[in-house]
Scaffold this motif. Structure first.
Motif, PDB file in Angstrom:
ATOM      1  N   VAL A 168      35.647 -17.575 -10.716  1.00  0.00           N
ATOM      2  CA  VAL A 168      36.394 -16.551 -11.449  1.00  0.00           C
ATOM      3  C   VAL A 168      36.020 -16.675 -12.920  1.00  0.00           C
ATOM      4  CG1 VAL A 168      38.665 -15.647 -12.034  1.00  0.00           C
ATOM      5  CG2 VAL A 168      38.271 -16.654  -9.769  1.00  0.00           C
ATOM      6  N   VAL A 176      34.317 -13.172  -9.220  1.00  0.00           N
ATOM      7  CA  VAL A 176      35.264 -12.141  -9.636  1.00  0.00           C
ATOM      8  C   VAL A 176      35.387 -12.238 -11.153  1.00  0.00           C
ATOM      9  CG1 VAL A 176      37.606 -11.238  -9.489  1.00  0.00           C
ATOM     10  CG2 VAL A 176      36.522 -12.225  -7.462  1.00  0.00           C
ATOM     11  N   VAL A 222      34.594  -3.566  -6.339  1.00  0.00           N
ATOM     12  CA  VAL A 222      33.738  -4.522  -5.628  1.00  0.00           C
ATOM     13  C   VAL A 222      32.316  -3.976  -5.650  1.00  0.00           C
ATOM     14  CG1 VAL A 222      33.299  -5.720  -3.460  1.00  0.00           C
ATOM     15  CG2 VAL A 222      35.649  -5.230  -4.155  1.00  0.00           C
ATOM     16  N   HIS A 246      29.667  -9.848  -6.278  1.00  0.00           N
ATOM     17  CA  HIS A 246      30.648  -9.956  -7.351  1.00  0.00           C
ATOM     18  C   HIS A 246      31.556  -8.726  -7.352  1.00  0.00           C
ATOM     19  CE1 HIS A 246      26.925  -8.213  -9.232  1.00  0.00           C
ATOM     20  NE2 HIS A 246      27.798  -7.241  -9.464  1.00  0.00           N
ATOM     21  N   ALA A 247      32.686  -8.920  -7.976  1.00  0.00           N
ATOM     22  CA  ALA A 247      33.652  -7.848  -8.199  1.00  0.00           C
ATOM     23  C   ALA A 247      34.228  -8.042  -9.593  1.00  0.00           C
ATOM     24  CB  ALA A 247      34.751  -7.886  -7.136  1.00  0.00           C
ATOM     25  N   TRP A 248      34.896  -7.010 -10.090  1.00  0.00           N
ATOM     26  CA  TRP A 248      35.484  -7.132 -11.410  1.00  0.00           C
ATOM     27  C   TRP A 248      36.818  -6.393 -11.467  1.00  0.00           C
ATOM     28  CZ3 TRP A 248      31.049  -4.452 -10.276  1.00  0.00           C
ATOM     29  CH2 TRP A 248      31.061  -3.070 -10.479  1.00  0.00           C
ATOM     30  N   ILE A 306      42.789 -11.421  -7.067  1.00  0.00           N
ATOM     31  CA  ILE A 306      41.570 -12.209  -6.892  1.00  0.00           C
ATOM     32  C   ILE A 306      41.497 -12.807  -5.496  1.00  0.00           C
ATOM     33  CG2 ILE A 306      40.334 -14.258  -7.684  1.00  0.00           C
ATOM     34  CD1 ILE A 306      41.361 -13.684 -10.492  1.00  0.00           C
ATOM     35  N   ILE A 353      40.564 -10.147  -2.971  1.00  0.00           N
ATOM     36  CA  ILE A 353      39.144  -9.798  -3.007  1.00  0.00           C
ATOM     37  C   ILE A 353      38.306 -10.868  -2.315  1.00  0.00           C
ATOM     38  CG2 ILE A 353      37.165  -9.483  -4.550  1.00  0.00           C
ATOM     39  CD1 ILE A 353      39.030  -8.148  -6.543  1.00  0.00           C
ATOM     40  N   TYR A 366      41.155  -1.191  -4.112  1.00  0.00           N
ATOM     41  CA  TYR A 366      39.899  -1.712  -4.631  1.00  0.00           C
ATOM     42  C   TYR A 366      38.789  -0.719  -4.273  1.00  0.00           C
ATOM     43  CZ  TYR A 366      42.814  -5.895  -4.435  1.00  0.00           C
ATOM     44  OH  TYR A 366      43.845  -6.787  -4.567  1.00  0.00           O
TER      45      TYR A 366
END
Length: 625
Positions: free
Chosen positions: A81, A160, A173, A178-180, A194, A197, A456
């Motif tokens: 993270v 993340v 996503v 990775h995702a943000w 988090i 995800i 998401y």
């Protein structure tokens, strides 16, 4: 020659001689030796007989074959993270990491699902308050590429990124690993988002439990799958549709084949068929101004007598073939719509049959594109297209299209009416096919994932599968392959041990050995977390992981279905005795009985001689005294 007694007989001895119980000469050994020689020759020939009916059995590692079923497969996962744009304290980040792990434990539960990370994962927190982001954060695809370059050296780590911003809270996503999350989120809500995800999306792939239901994926036992695309023209007398499949292959299918290489060996073929009517007639709906086909009539839609789809020569052995069909209805049933049970029409106008791996798309707009090949001078529409012979025109009106088609039939053109599916329409069709293909793999095609902590957005990849989805398929594919390999080897072990006279060739022993080695390699790679399956990656680690589990399953099934195992020599020893006893048992019994009788005769005659000899000795002693 028989020996004679040397004892002198007295008159008293001869007077008491009984020929039934005595004899004066020793019994001969010639008959006894001859009889037992024949009997011994039978016993000496017995090993040769057993050798002639011996079944060859290569040694198999039964202990390893049985123990592989109890081997637990574990996939380690690494999560990180990254907190950007905020000055977090060390205590705050530690507390956030603890909250994330607690939330992940609640989502994973206590049950261990094969293909998931279970409790074998690590979460790290990284703080970067100096990082500044420009307006690229507003464009998801641009920001996705930006994060890919920034996190490229992290390896198989799912990240993340939390970006502090005054914008509206949203979570995206990406197409990679990775995702943000953008916006200002409280610590509790951030930990929940988090965790959701990481667990629900990256690990479970958007499914509730991430489990494998039934046979996993439409991939053959040999790791091959054939994508067969067919364009069916119901009635070529009305119109004939064609498509530029080469362009489709380059745009959509080549990235797909490349991305799925670590999971399956995908090959593509296409064909265009004519005179392919369906088995059931639709009905006209005045409200929808279309012909309607209900979902309850889907079993009667496919006409197996007229639809010759199984023309593939590359789907041999244990490979699987997936049929993707574009059905063009005749002018008598155009446009044709698929009606759902709730009364609404299908948005994709297609359906799927997982049993036979069959996906179908119906062309609802039957007035798509017209290619004018040749026009006479008195053709009614010549004033419209006089200078553009050979050009493709898109007809917006079905009535105009019908007038154009009837004019073609009236003038009986040499090359008749030719219709070509436009590039944009092909793109729409193959987007539907891609969704159906993902559904066969157990993946959803929704662009939004609704979770407990919010929604998401899921970005779509050009290959049809994001990197984290390919990782998920690779883990589950490996899990299913190793499970199938263990079951097959265990069944083979029990079968061979239960049939002592089963033929086991050296080839079977080698296949079992190599299968165990490939399974061991897959287990080792899985424990190291080597399951990279991203598009364009062909490293030795990827091949060692994805291909080793596939090879273990293929070799195990090759050994189990080896032709020599299906031999008729599975008879037991009792059956072997019943087959050969009519040839040898009658003679052997007579020889054995003759040997027994001869032995008894010899003992009886020898006893007579010994009795006479003892009596003669007594008489001699009396005479001397």
């Amino acid at each position: 020659m028989e020996s004679t007694a040397t004892i002198s007989e007295s008159p008293d001895t001869f007077s008491s001689f009984d020929p039934n119980t005595m004899r004066t000469t020793k019994p001969g050994l010639k008959r006894l030796i001859l009889t037992f020689s024949i009997l011994i020759s039978f016993f000496l020939g017995l090993p040769f007989l057993l050798k002639s009916v011996e079944i060859y059995r290569a040694p198999l590692p039964f202990h390893e074959m049985d123990s592989i079923e109890s081997t637990h497969l574990s996939f380690p996962c690494k999560f990180q993270v990254m907190l950007l744009g905020l000055d977090y304290a060390t205590e705050t980040s530690s507390k956030l990491g603890f909250s994330i792990q607690e939330s992940m434990k609640k989502l994973t539960g206590t049950s261990s699902v094969c293909g998931s990370c279970s409790e074998n994962y690590t979460v790290s927190i990284t703080i970067d308050s100096s990082e500044t982001l420009d307006d690229s954060v507003k464009n998801d695809h641009v920001f996705d590429e930006l994060l890919k370059g920034k996190l490229e050296g992290s390896g198989n780590v799912y990240s993340v990124v939390v970006v502090s911003s005054d914008e509206e809270i949203r979570a995206v996503v990406g197409r990679f690993r990775h995702a943000w999350i953008i916006g200002r989120v409280s610590e509790v809500d951030l930990a929940g988002m988090i965790a959701e995800i990481l667990v629900k999306i990256f690990v479970n792939g958007g499914k509730d439990d991430g489990a494998i239901h039934g046979e996993f994926m439409p991939v053959g036992a040999d790791g091959r799958v054939v994508l067969s695309f067919s364009l069916l023209n119901a009635n070529p007398e009305h119109w004939i549709y064609d498509w530029d499949f080469k362009n489709v292959d380059e745009m959509f299918l080549t990235p797909l084949v490349k991305a799925l290489y670590p999971i399956a060996n995908v090959s593509v073929e296409s064909q265009v068929l004519y005179h392919t009517p369906k088995s059931y007639f639709s009905y006209w709906d005045d409200k929808l101004e279309s012909y309607i086909f209900n979902t309850k009539d889907l079993p009667f839609f496919v006409n197996s007598n007229e639809w010759h789809l199984d023309t593939s020569i590359s789907a041999g052995g244990r490979s699987k073939i997936l049929h993707f069909v574009v059905y063009v209805p005749s002018a008598d049933e155009c446009p044709l719509l698929l009606q759902l049970p709730n009364g609404e029409t299908s948005g994709t106008n297609g359906f799927i049959s997982p049993v036979i791996h069959f996906a179908l798309f119906l062309i609802q707009a039957c007035y798509m594109c017209i290619i004018v090949l040749k026009m006479p001078n008195d053709f009614p529409f010549r004033s419209w297209y006089s200078a553009d012979v050979g050009r493709c025109y898109y007809m917006e009106s079905s009535k105009l299209f019908e007038r154009f088609r009837k004019s073609f039939q009236t003038y009986n053109f040499p090359s008749a009416l030719c219709l070509h599916i436009l590039k944009q329409d092909l793109k729409n069709i193959f987007e539907v096919f891609m969704g159906q293909f993902r559904q066969l793999f157990g993946l959803k095609s929704d662009s939004i994932f609704m979770g407990l902590s919010g929604s998401y957005k899921l970005l779509t990849s050009e290959s049809g599968f994001a990197d984290w989805e390919l990782d998920l398929l690779s883990r589950q594919h490996t899990c299913f392959n190793l499970g199938s390999c263990a079951t097959t080897l265990g069944s083979l072990s029990r079968l061979v041990q239960s049939l002592p006279r089963m033929i086991i060739m050296d080839e079977i022993g080698k296949e079992v050995k190599f299968s165990l080695e490939a399974a061991k390699l897959a287990h080792e790679n899985a424990s190291l977390g080597i399951y990279e399956a991203s598009a364009g990656v062909s490293s030795s680690f990827t091949q060692a992981f994805g291909l080793s589990s596939r090879q273990a399953r293929v070799l195990a099934e090759d050994a189990f279905y080896h032709p020599s195992i299906m031999s008729v020599s599975y008879y037991s020893f009792e059956h072997c005795f019943a087959v050969y006893s009519p040839f040898f048992l009658p003679v052997a019994v007579h020889v054995l009985l003759a040997a027994v009788r001869e032995l008894r005769r010899y003992k009886r005659e020898r006893a007579k001689y010994l009795a006479w000899k003892a009596k003669a000795n007594v008489a001699a002693q009396v005479q001397q005294s």
